[in-house]
Design an enzyme around this catalytic site. Structure first.
Site, PDB file in Angstrom:
ATOM      1  N   ASN A 147       0.860  -1.347  -0.479  1.00 31.27           N
ATOM      2  CA  ASN A 147       0.551   0.297  -0.010  1.00 31.27           C
ATOM      3  C   ASN A 147       0.933   1.367   0.357  1.00 31.27           C
ATOM      4  OD1 ASN A 147      -1.673   2.079   0.370  1.00 31.27           O
ATOM      5  ND2 ASN A 147      -2.898   0.887   2.170  1.00 31.27           N
ATOM      6  N   ASP A 148       1.163   1.863  -0.994  1.00 34.38           N
ATOM      7  CA  ASP A 148       1.914   3.172  -1.190  1.00 34.38           C
ATOM      8  C   ASP A 148       1.340   4.178  -0.462  1.00 34.38           C
ATOM      9  OD1 ASP A 148       4.033   2.000  -3.013  1.00 34.38           O
ATOM     10  OD2 ASP A 148       2.901   3.012  -4.643  1.00 34.38           O
ATOM     11  N   CYS A 149      -0.092   3.624  -0.201  1.00 34.63           N
ATOM     12  CA  CYS A 149      -0.701   5.130   0.531  1.00 34.63           C
ATOM     13  C   CYS A 149      -0.179   4.878   2.066  1.00 34.63           C
ATOM     14  CB  CYS A 149      -1.697   5.257  -0.133  1.00 34.63           C
ATOM     15  SG  CYS A 149      -1.831   5.884  -1.845  1.00 34.63           S
TER      16      CYS A 149
ATOM     17  N   ASN B 121       1.549   5.482   4.690  1.00 38.41           N
ATOM     18  CA  ASN B 121       2.989   5.861   4.714  1.00 38.41           C
ATOM     19  C   ASN B 121       3.485   6.419   6.431  1.00 38.41           C
ATOM     20  OD1 ASN B 121       2.515   7.792   2.328  1.00 38.41           O
ATOM     21  ND2 ASN B 121       3.617   5.753   1.383  1.00 38.41           N
TER      22      ASN B 121
ATOM     23  N   GLN C 120       5.256  10.157  -0.190  1.00 31.43           N
ATOM     24  CA  GLN C 120       6.729   8.934   0.010  1.00 31.43           C
ATOM     25  C   GLN C 120       7.794   8.886  -0.471  1.00 31.43           C
ATOM     26  OE1 GLN C 120       3.582   8.796  -2.820  1.00 31.43           O
ATOM     27  NE2 GLN C 120       2.683   7.306  -1.747  1.00 31.43           N
TER      28      GLN C 120
END
Ligand code: BGC
Length: 712
Positions: A384-386, A388, A401
Site C-alpha cells: 500500500n504505497d499510501c 506512509n 512517499q
C-alpha cells in the site's frame, strides 16, 4: 487484439479505419476504406491528421518560449517528415505517408485549424482544401488531403503509415553535408506498407500471434463472464500491464513514473505463460536494478533500465516481489538456468552475481530490518504505497512517499510479515530443488519464526492487524477509531499459509465477509478515515471511499478470492470473483463507468457518494492477480515444479467445465465433471487414474494429454 476499427456511416458514405502496429515494426498503419452506399457518383475529400509531440511530452506542454520556435518538417513525395531538433542532438524523426496522390497537405496546426477554431472544426476540412502549410516552429502536424470520386456502390481503400525512425549519428543527413534527413532506410519501409497486400499479411500475422497467445489457456465454463474474461480480455490486459507497467496510458500520462519494481514482478503472474522469453528478460532487468543491500529502487526507467533516483527505494516489500515473480517464472517454464544468470546490482559492472543470490539478498533484506515486535519494518510503504508511517507530511504538494522524516525503526508491517513467509517458502522450494538443503531449512525456519511472530503480535482476535505506526500503536485493529480492519494482511497472511490450521484464517475471512465485502467488491479497509492523519500518510488524504481510503482496490480482491479457494470455499471465492468482473458489471454500466472488459484499479467503496463507480482501468495489478486467481485457484489449473496441478475449487452449482492449456510445450485438454458436492479431485490421465492432483510431465515426444477430473 492489438488493433482497433473505428467506423461510421453518414449520408450514405460508409467509412471504416483499421489501426494497428505490425509485429516488430516502429510504425502504425491506418487503413481506411470508404464505400459509397448511394446510387450516384460522390466526390469526396479525405483529410488525415496527426499532431506531433516534440519528443518530450512534459517539455512540449510547458516550454513554449523555446518550442514555438523549434518545429521543423520536410515533405518529399507526399510524405510528411517531422524532424524537430534533428538538426542538433536528436537522430530520430517521424514520418507520415499516404498511399494516394495528394490534393494537398498541411503541417502547421494553426493554419490547418484556422484562427479561433479547434480540432472539431478544422478550417481546411470545412473549406474542402488544404493550405499546403509548412511548419516553422509553432505546432507541427501532419495532414494529407486526398480526393476520391466514388461511383455508386464503389469502395476505395486508402492507407496511411505513421512511423518513427532512428538513423546512425554519422548518417543523419543526405547529402552528408546538408541538413536534409537521410531517408534511405525508411523509403523502402514506407513503400512496403503502403501496399495493401503487405498490410493484409501484417494484419494476418498479428491475428495469428494473438490466437497463439490466447490459445495457451482457453476455458468453457457455465459462466459467460468467466469465459469472456479468461479467454480474451483478462489475458489481453495482462499483456498490456506487462508492456506498460503503470507508465503510459490515459490515467498514467507516461511522463511520470517508469516501471514499478513491485508492479512489474506482480504483472509476471499473469504474463509468464504468454512470452516466457520476455518474462525472463524483464526479471533480469528488474534484478539488475536491485541494490547490494538487497533493497530495490521502487521504479526504473524502461528505456535506460536504470533505477529511478527521484523516488529511490526503501519500500520494504519491494525485494520480496522478485522472489514471487521468479518462482512464477520457474514453475511455468522449468527454465532453472535463469537462477545462474549473472546479474549486476544497481547496474554497476563488476557487481554481477547469480540471480539466485539476488533472491537470497531479497529475503535477507527483510530479516535485516525487523522492528520492536520482530515484525518487518515498513520503510516508506509496503504494497500500500499510501500507508506512509514514516513520512509525516504537512505541506501541500509534498510527496507522501519521499518525505521521510522518521528514522523508520519503529513502524512495522504485518503485510510484509505475511509476504515474507510466502517468499521464504518459495525460496526454500527453489533451494531444495537445487539441492541446497541447508538453505531450504534456514528459509523454512525463518518462515516459521515469522509465522509465530504474526500469531503473537499480528493477530487482533478476529483478524490480522495491519501494522504498527511510528509511535508503536496498532494500525488496522479493533483498538483504532477508524481503519480497524484492512484487507491486505488478511489476504497475504492466508496466502502464506498462516492460520490455515488453527482457525485464524477462517476467522479473518469471515471478518472480511462481514465488514469489508460489498456487492461491488471488497473494500480496502473500514471504517474509512474521515479526516487526515499525519501519522498515516497519503491513505487518509483521499476522501472516504476512494482509492486506498476504503475504496474497493480491485488489485487485492483476488488475494481474498485465492484465500477463500485455499479454504475450499468455492461459492464465496467465485462470488467475490464475479463482483468485480468487468463483464459481469456490464449490466450496471452506467454506475460502473469503465470498459466492461477491462479491470479497473478501483471501484468506489461504500463511504463514497459514487459507490460502485470504477476508475483507472487498464494499467493495474488487478489484471495479473485476477487472472492468477481465476485460472490457477478457482479453475485450479496450476503450474507446479512437479507438473500441472488440477485442483478446481468451483461453485457448488457448476456441473463442470473444460480447459485447454498449453504447458511446457504439451497440450492438456482437461474436462472437469462434478460427481458430488465437494471439491475433492480424482484425475484420470490418458485413461488411467493417477494418485494426487498433479499430472506428471509426460515422456518426451508426447504433445497431447487428455485429463478427466472428477469432483466429489
Ligand atoms: C501502485 C502499486 C501499489 C498500489 C496500492 C498503485 O498505484 O502502482 O504499486 O501497490 O497502488 O497502493
Amino acid at each position: 487484439m492489438g488493433y482497433s476499427i473505428i467506423g461510421s456511416t453518414f449520408n450514405k458514405i460508409k467509412a471504416e479505419t483499421l489501426y494497428f502496429v505490425p509485429l516488430g515494426e516502429n510504425l502504425e498503419i491506418w487503413q481506411m476504406s470508404v464505400t459509397n452506399l448511394s446510387k450516384k457518383l460522390r466526390k469526396l475529400s479525405m483529410f488525415s491528421s496527426i499532431e506531433f509531440c516534440l519528443w518530450d511530452a512534459q517539455d512540449d506542454a510547458t516550454n513554449f518560449q523555446r518550442n514555438f520556435s523549434t518545429g521543423q518538417v520536410e515533405i518529399e513525395n507526399g510524405v510528411i517528415y517531422h524532424k524537430t531538433e534533428y538538426r542538433e542532438r536528436r537522430d530520430h524523426f517521424a514520418y507520415f505517408a499516404c498511399s494516394e496522390k495528394l490534393a494537398g497537405y498541411d503541417t502547421q496546426r494553426d493554419v490547418f485549424l484556422g484562427a479561433y477554431r479547434s480540432w472539431n472544426t478544422p478550417l481546411a476540412v470545412e473549406r474542402g482544401r488544404s493550405f499546403n502549410s509548412i511548419a516553422h516552429g509553432w505546432a507541427p502536424i501532419g495532414s494529407h488531403h486526398v480526393k476520391l470520386n466514388l461511383k455508386a456502390g464503389e469502395t476505395r481503400v486508402v492507407t496511411f503509415v505513421l512511423g518513427y525512425h532512428e538513423n546512425p549519428k554519422d548518417k543523419k543527413f543526405d547529402p552528408p553535408d546538408s541538413q536534409i534527413i537521410n531517408k534511405r532506410s525508411v523509403r523502402p519501409v514506407i513503400k512496403k506498407y503502403l501496399n495493401p497486400v503487405t498490410v493484409q499479411a501484417a494484419f494476418d500475422s498479428l491475428r495469428s500471434y494473438w490466437e497463439k497467445v490466447l490459445g495457451l489457456y482457453q476455458v468453457q465454463t457455465p459462466d459467460k463472464h468467466t469465459n469472456r474474461m479468461v479467454n480474451i480480455w483478462n489475458a489481453y490486459q495482462c499483456m498490456a500491464t506487462f508492456n506498460m507497467s503503470r507508465s503510459a496510458s490515459f490515467y498514467e500520462s507516461g511522463i511520470g513514473r517508469g516501471l514499478g519494481f513491485r508492479d512489474s514482478n506482480q504483472d509476471l503472474l499473469g504474463f509468464v505463460q504468454m512470452v516466457p522469453e520476455r518474462a525472463r528478460e524483464r526479471i533480469l532487468d528488474l534484478a539488475s536494478t536491485q541494490l547490494e543491500t538487497g533493497g530495490a529502487y521502487h521504479q526504473y526507467q524502461p528505456l535506460t533500465k536504470r533505477g529511478n533516483n527521484d523516488i529511490g527505494g526503501d519500500f520494504n516489500d519491494d525485494p520480496l516481489w522478485l522472489i514471487v515473480g521468479v518462482a512464477a517464472y520457474l514453475k511455468e517454464t522449468g527454465d532453472w538456468s535463469i537462477l545462474d544468470a549473472s546479474v549486476p546490482y544497481d547496474n554497476k559492472s563488476g557487481s554481477e552475481k547469480p540471480l539466485y543470490e539476488h533472491l537470497e539478498r531479497s529475503l535477507k533484506y527483510t530479516l535485516d530490518r525487523l522492528g520492536p515486535h520482530k515484525l518487518p519494518l515498513i520503510g516508506r510503504a509496503d504494497w500500500n504505497d499510501c500507508l506512509n508511517l514514516n513520512c509525516f507530511s504537512d505541506t501541500p504538494g509534498q510527496s507522501f512517499q519521499t518525505t521521510t522524516n522518521k528514522d523508520g525503526k519503529v513502524a512495522e508491517s504485518v503485510f510484509i510479515a505475511g509476504m515474507f513467509v510466502l517468499a521464504a517458502h518459495e525460496l526454500a522450494d527453489i533451494a531444495e530443488r537445487r539441492g541446497l538443503n541447508t538453505d531450504a531449512n534456514n528459509y523454512r525456519q525463518a518462515a516459521d519464526q515469522m509465522d509465530k511472530t504474526v500469531h503473537t503480535h499480528g493477530w487482533d482476535g478476529e483478524w490480522f492487524i495491519r501494522a504498527y505506526d511510528d509511535f508503536g500503536k496498532k494500525v488496522g485493529s479493533k483498538e483504532c477509531e477508524e481503519g480497524k480492519i484492512f484487507i491486505e494482511p488478511q489476504g497475504f497472511c492466508i496466502l502464506a499459509g498462516i492460520g490455515l490450521e488453527d482457525g485464524l484464517a477462517q476467522k479473518a475471512l469471515d471478518s472480511v465477509n462481514k465488514i469489508l465485502a460489498t456487492k461491488h467488491g471488497i473494500m480496502l479497509q473500514q471504517p474509512a478515515y474521515s479526516k487526515y492523519y499525519l501519522n498515516l500518510g497519503e491513505i487518509s488524504s483521499y476522501p472516504p471511499g476512494y482509492k486506498e481510503n476504503a475504496g474497493i482496490f480491485c488489485h487485492n480482491n483476488p488475494w481474498i478470492i485465492i484465500s477463500e479457494a485455499m479454504m475450499g470455499n468455492g461459492d464465496r471465492a467465485f462470488d467475490y470473483y464475479l463482483r468485480i468482473n468487468p463483464s459481469a458489471r456490464e449490466k450496471i454500466g452506467t454506475l460502473h463507468r469503465c470498459e466492461p472488459y477491462v479491470y479497473a484499479q478501483m471501484i468506489a467503496g461504500k463511504d463514497a457518494p459514487t459507490h460502485g463507480e470504477a476508475k483507472n482501468s487498464w494499467l493495474t495489478g488487478t489484471a495479473a492477480w485476477n487472472y492468477f486467481a481465476i485460472t490457477q485457484f478457482i479453475l485450479g489449473v496450476r503450474p507446479t515444479y512437479k507438473g500441472l496441478m488440477v485442483a478446481p475449487i468451483i461453485p457448488a452449482k457448476w456441473n463442470g467445465f473444460s480447459v485447454s492449456r498449453i504447458f511446457q510445450g504439451v497440450h492438456y485438454t482437461i474436462s472437469v465433471k462434478r460427481e458430488g458436492k465437494g471439491n475433492t479431485v480424482r484425475l484420470i490421465v490418458d485413461g488411467r487414474a493417477i494418485e494426487g492432483n498433479i499430472i506428471p510431465k509426460p515422456p518426451s515426444g508426447i504433445t497431447h494429454v487428455a485429463v478427466q477430473a472428477l469432483l466429489s
